[in-house]
Structure formats: C-alpha cells, structure tokens
Design an enzyme around this catalytic site. Structure first.
Site, PDB file in Angstrom:
ATOM      1  N   THR A   1       0.880  -1.176   0.000  1.00 36.82           N
ATOM      2  CA  THR A   1       0.000   0.000   0.000  1.00 36.82           C
ATOM      3  C   THR A   1       0.904   1.207   0.000  1.00 36.82           C
ATOM      4  O   THR A   1       2.033   1.121   0.458  1.00 36.82           O
ATOM      5  CB  THR A   1      -0.824   0.022   1.320  1.00 36.82           C
ATOM      6  OG1 THR A   1      -1.651  -1.130   1.357  1.00 36.82           O
ATOM      7  CG2 THR A   1      -1.676   1.261   1.466  1.00 36.82           C
TER       8      THR A   1
ATOM      9  N   ARG B   1     -12.987  -8.673  -1.120  1.00 29.07           N
ATOM     10  CA  ARG B   1     -12.302  -8.418   0.161  1.00 29.07           C
ATOM     11  C   ARG B   1     -11.843  -6.956   0.224  1.00 29.07           C
ATOM     12  O   ARG B   1     -11.274  -6.427  -0.714  1.00 29.07           O
ATOM     13  CB  ARG B   1     -11.103  -9.346   0.298  1.00 29.07           C
ATOM     14  CG  ARG B   1     -10.260  -9.126   1.572  1.00 29.07           C
ATOM     15  CD  ARG B   1      -9.099  -8.193   1.329  1.00 29.07           C
ATOM     16  NE  ARG B   1      -8.214  -8.084   2.487  1.00 29.07           N
ATOM     17  CZ  ARG B   1      -7.229  -7.194   2.581  1.00 29.07           C
ATOM     18  NH1 ARG B   1      -7.014  -6.339   1.587  1.00 29.07           N
ATOM     19  NH2 ARG B   1      -6.473  -7.145   3.640  1.00 29.07           N
ATOM     20  N   VAL B   2     -12.110  -6.315   1.340  1.00 26.16           N
ATOM     21  CA  VAL B   2     -11.662  -4.938   1.536  1.00 26.16           C
ATOM     22  C   VAL B   2     -10.768  -4.903   2.769  1.00 26.16           C
ATOM     23  O   VAL B   2     -11.137  -5.453   3.813  1.00 26.16           O
ATOM     24  CB  VAL B   2     -12.876  -3.996   1.710  1.00 26.16           C
ATOM     25  CG1 VAL B   2     -12.417  -2.591   2.074  1.00 26.16           C
ATOM     26  CG2 VAL B   2     -13.709  -3.969   0.435  1.00 26.16           C
ATOM     27  N   GLY B   3      -9.625  -4.268   2.649  1.00 29.48           N
ATOM     28  CA  GLY B   3      -8.703  -4.160   3.787  1.00 29.48           C
ATOM     29  C   GLY B   3      -8.887  -2.853   4.531  1.00 29.48           C
ATOM     30  O   GLY B   3      -9.953  -2.219   4.473  1.00 29.48           O
ATOM     31  N   ASP B   4      -7.842  -2.425   5.201  1.00 26.67           N
ATOM     32  CA  ASP B   4      -7.931  -1.228   6.040  1.00 26.67           C
ATOM     33  C   ASP B   4      -7.845   0.076   5.244  1.00 26.67           C
ATOM     34  O   ASP B   4      -8.311   1.119   5.697  1.00 26.67           O
ATOM     35  CB  ASP B   4      -6.797  -1.232   7.083  1.00 26.67           C
ATOM     36  CG  ASP B   4      -5.411  -1.320   6.436  1.00 26.67           C
ATOM     37  OD1 ASP B   4      -5.274  -1.981   5.385  1.00 26.67           O
ATOM     38  OD2 ASP B   4      -4.464  -0.720   6.974  1.00 26.67           O
TER      39      ASP B   4
ATOM     40  N   THR C   1       0.174   0.399   6.674  1.00 27.63           N
ATOM     41  CA  THR C   1       0.349  -0.602   5.625  1.00 27.63           C
ATOM     42  C   THR C   1       0.517  -1.939   6.343  1.00 27.63           C
ATOM     43  O   THR C   1       0.873  -1.975   7.518  1.00 27.63           O
ATOM     44  CB  THR C   1       1.590  -0.343   4.758  1.00 27.63           C
ATOM     45  OG1 THR C   1       2.740  -0.305   5.610  1.00 27.63           O
ATOM     46  CG2 THR C   1       1.504   0.968   4.005  1.00 27.63           C
ATOM     47  N   GLY C   2       0.297  -3.009   5.607  1.00 31.26           N
ATOM     48  CA  GLY C   2       0.429  -4.335   6.218  1.00 31.26           C
ATOM     49  C   GLY C   2      -0.896  -5.067   6.176  1.00 31.26           C
ATOM     50  O   GLY C   2      -1.754  -4.763   5.352  1.00 31.26           O
TER      51      GLY C   2
ATOM     52  N   GLY D   1      -4.249  -5.673   6.574  1.00 28.87           N
ATOM     53  CA  GLY D   1      -5.321  -4.730   6.875  1.00 28.87           C
ATOM     54  C   GLY D   1      -6.336  -5.232   7.874  1.00 28.87           C
ATOM     55  O   GLY D   1      -6.923  -4.440   8.623  1.00 28.87           O
TER      56      GLY D   1
HETATM   57  N1  ASP Z   1      -3.118  -2.861   4.117  1.00 29.12           N
HETATM   58  C1  ASP Z   1      -3.362  -3.400   2.805  1.00 29.12           C
HETATM   59  C2  ASP Z   1      -4.600  -4.236   2.844  1.00 29.12           C
HETATM   60  O1  ASP Z   1      -4.774  -4.975   3.804  1.00 29.12           O
HETATM   61  C3  ASP Z   1      -2.230  -4.194   2.251  1.00 29.12           C
HETATM   62  C4  ASP Z   1      -0.836  -3.749   2.618  1.00 29.12           C
HETATM   63  O2  ASP Z   1      -0.634  -2.635   3.062  1.00 29.12           O
HETATM   64  O3  ASP Z   1       0.101  -4.528   2.477  1.00 29.12           O
HETATM   65  O4  ASP Z   1      -5.352  -4.212   1.906  1.00 29.12           O
END
Ligand code: ASP
Length: 312
Positions: free
Chosen positions: A173, A201-204, A224-225, A227
């Site tokens: 991200t 699917r929806v992340g953060d 990031t990471g 979510g």
């Molecule tokens: N945070 C993002 C998500 O979960 C992915 C990422 O930052 O690696 O969609």
C-alpha cells in the site's frame, strides 16, 4: 483564514512513496494545500507500473481481477472520502476525493464507485499489466487450477495462513501524511490490497480510522500491512486519539503496536504505521524489525528513510 503561514512543509510516507513525495513537495513549496498534495502523491504512485501494490499494475484477486481501494482525509475539516473494490478505473485516490468533495457520502464500493468514475468522464482502463497477470497465472493457472469454477473460501484461507514465511501472499500500500505551509494536515492511502484475495475483500486502506486518519489539532497516522489487523483495533484513529488524550507520538505508536500484538498475528501477518504530530514531528512503527518509512521536509533536497520503531 489561515493564521499560520510559511511553516516548513512535511511529507511522511511508506517506503514506496518516493516519487509521489517528490511531486507533492513541489506543490507544497508553491503553496499548495495538504489535501491536494496528498492526492497528487498517491496519484503518482498509482500510475507507476513498477509498483505492484498500488493502482495500475496492482496484483489481482483470486479471479485475476484487480480491485483497488483508496481513501483520504482533510485534517482541517475532518472531511473524508473513500472507494473500495474498484475495477477498470485508474487513480482511485481521485475518485475518493470526488466522493469527499461531490457526494453526501464517505465511502462508495464496486459498481457504484465505477459509476461515479464514468460520470466524472473517466474512461475505463484495464489496471492489470502482463507482468501482474503473469504472476497470477504462474501461481494458479499454470498449476492447473481453474479458479472461476472453484469454491474459493478454503483456498483463500490456506493461502493467507502459510506455514512458511516465504509462502506469504504479496501485498502492499502507499501511505502519505502531509503538512502544508499553513499547518493543515491531510492523509491519503491507495492500494490493490492483498494479492489473491477473495473477490470483494476490503482491507484497512479505504476504512477511515483503520487505514488512515488525520486531525489538524492532534496529528495524522496511516497504515500498511495486514489490513484485517488494523481494522480490528482501528489503528490510525487510535494513534491520533492517544495523542489527543495526551500521549507523546512514540508512546501512542507503541500502544498501537501492543494492540496489534494482542490480536496474535498469524505467520506472515504484520502491521506498519506512519504518524505525524501537528508540528511536523514524525515516526514510523512496525510489528516486525528492519522496516523503514520515508520523510521529506521543506529544507531537505530529497526524501530520506527513517527506521521504524518495532515492537518485536
Ligand atoms: N493494508 C493493505 C490491505 O490490507 C495491504 C498492505 O498494506 O500490504 O489491503
């Protein structure tokens, strides 16, 4: 009316935010606003075909479709806009901006967001590149798997819970936190999310309060990471709220890391946070070691990397 003028502009970003930060700093030096600079920075990253976790050339979901998410927030007005699950349109950060500026809503998903893009005159454009599709094909089609006719729920669980770190699903991200010369703050986040995700699917990233949050009075934060972790404990808003309640930046960041650790992240799951105070102090945090973030302030000739504080 702005009372503070000519403050030192500041941009904080995830490590992949260099190109966007350079473009945004130029805008800030010319007196541009934090929200315009944050949007511009994310657009530049979205357009970069070498960045496979954001915008054009993002990695696809299990069906080979790229679904993009983005959000931004204006720390002066607490206005925000977000889109999620957008296919076949570029620059979803500007779509999020249009949700904020032109609609009485804060979050549009899927077909509704795509409809808005069309209303705004955007031409549909495949966001996949041969390279991003090839990685999907190599992972699935070439192994003889026809995902279009499969039940995907067990597969997605297996993929996202690997036994070995090297088998983890790619994701990424871009985060931007911006302070302009008037002292206004803004945040922006854009992503193609988790590669090989379950469709829809929806992340953060498009969830305000999880993936980013900012308030001129207390500061800004973005993630990031993995979510799912940030959503479960509202990481971005929590960090800003802790600063509102009197914690210093370092303390607020560590508290957010502790909250993530309490969720007991699975193998390969982690969370990175960038954060900034209203006066431009900044820091990065991560649940894993050796992670960096990017900072670029008005008196610097180019962006530099800082080490993230780790909970591990
Ligand atoms: N945070 C993002 C998500 O979960 C992915 C990422 O930052 O690696 O969609």
């Amino acid at each position: 009316m702005h009372t503070n003028t000519h403050l030192n502009p500041v941009i904080i970003a995830s490590e992949n935010g260099r190109g966007g930060a350079i473009a945004a700093m130029e805008l800030l030096r010319r007196g541009g606003s934090a929200i315009d600079a944050a949007e511009l920075a994310a657009r530049v990253t979205e357009d970069d075909p070498a960045e496979h976790s954001v915008g054009f050339s993002g990695l696809p979901n299990l069906l080979g479709e790229v679904e993009l998410d983005a959000s931004l927030m204006n720390g002066r007005s607490l206005e925000t806009g977000a889109v999620a699950g957008v296919q076949n349109y570029a620059n979803v950060i500007s779509l999020a901006r249009a949700v904020m500026d032109q609609l009485p809503h804060v979050l549009l998903v899927g077909q509704g967001a795509e409809r808005l893009a069309a209303e705004l005159g955007q031409q549909p454009a495949d966001q996949r590149t041969l390279e991003s599709l090839d990685r999907w094909r190599a992972r699935f089609a070439e192994q003889g798997m026809d995902l279009s006719s499969m039940e995907l729920r067990h597969l997605v669980t297996r993929l996202t819970m690997p036994l070995h770190l090297e088998d983890r699903v790619p994701h990424g991200t871009v985060n931007y936190l911006v302070r302009d010369t008037h002292g206004d703050l803004a945040s922006a986040v854009s992503t193609s999310g988790l590669a090989w995700k379950y469709p829809g699917r929806v992340g953060d990233s498009p969830i305000i309060g999880a993936g980013n949050y900012c308030d001129n009075r207390y500061g800004a934060a973005a993630c990031t990471g993995s979510g799912e972790l940030a959503i479960r404990v509202s990481t971005a808003r929590s960090l800003v709220l802790y600063m509102k309640m009197g914690m210093r930046l370092a303390e607020a960041g560590r508290e957010c890391l502790a909250e993530i650790e309490q969720l007991k992240p699975r193998t390969g799951q982690y969370m990175n946070i960038v954060a900034m105070t209203p006066d431009g102090q900044h820091s990065g945090f991560s649940t894993v070691p050796n992670k960096h973030y990017l900072y670029f302030t008005g008196e610097m000739a180019e962006p530099a990397l800082g080490e993230r504080v780790t909970s591990g």
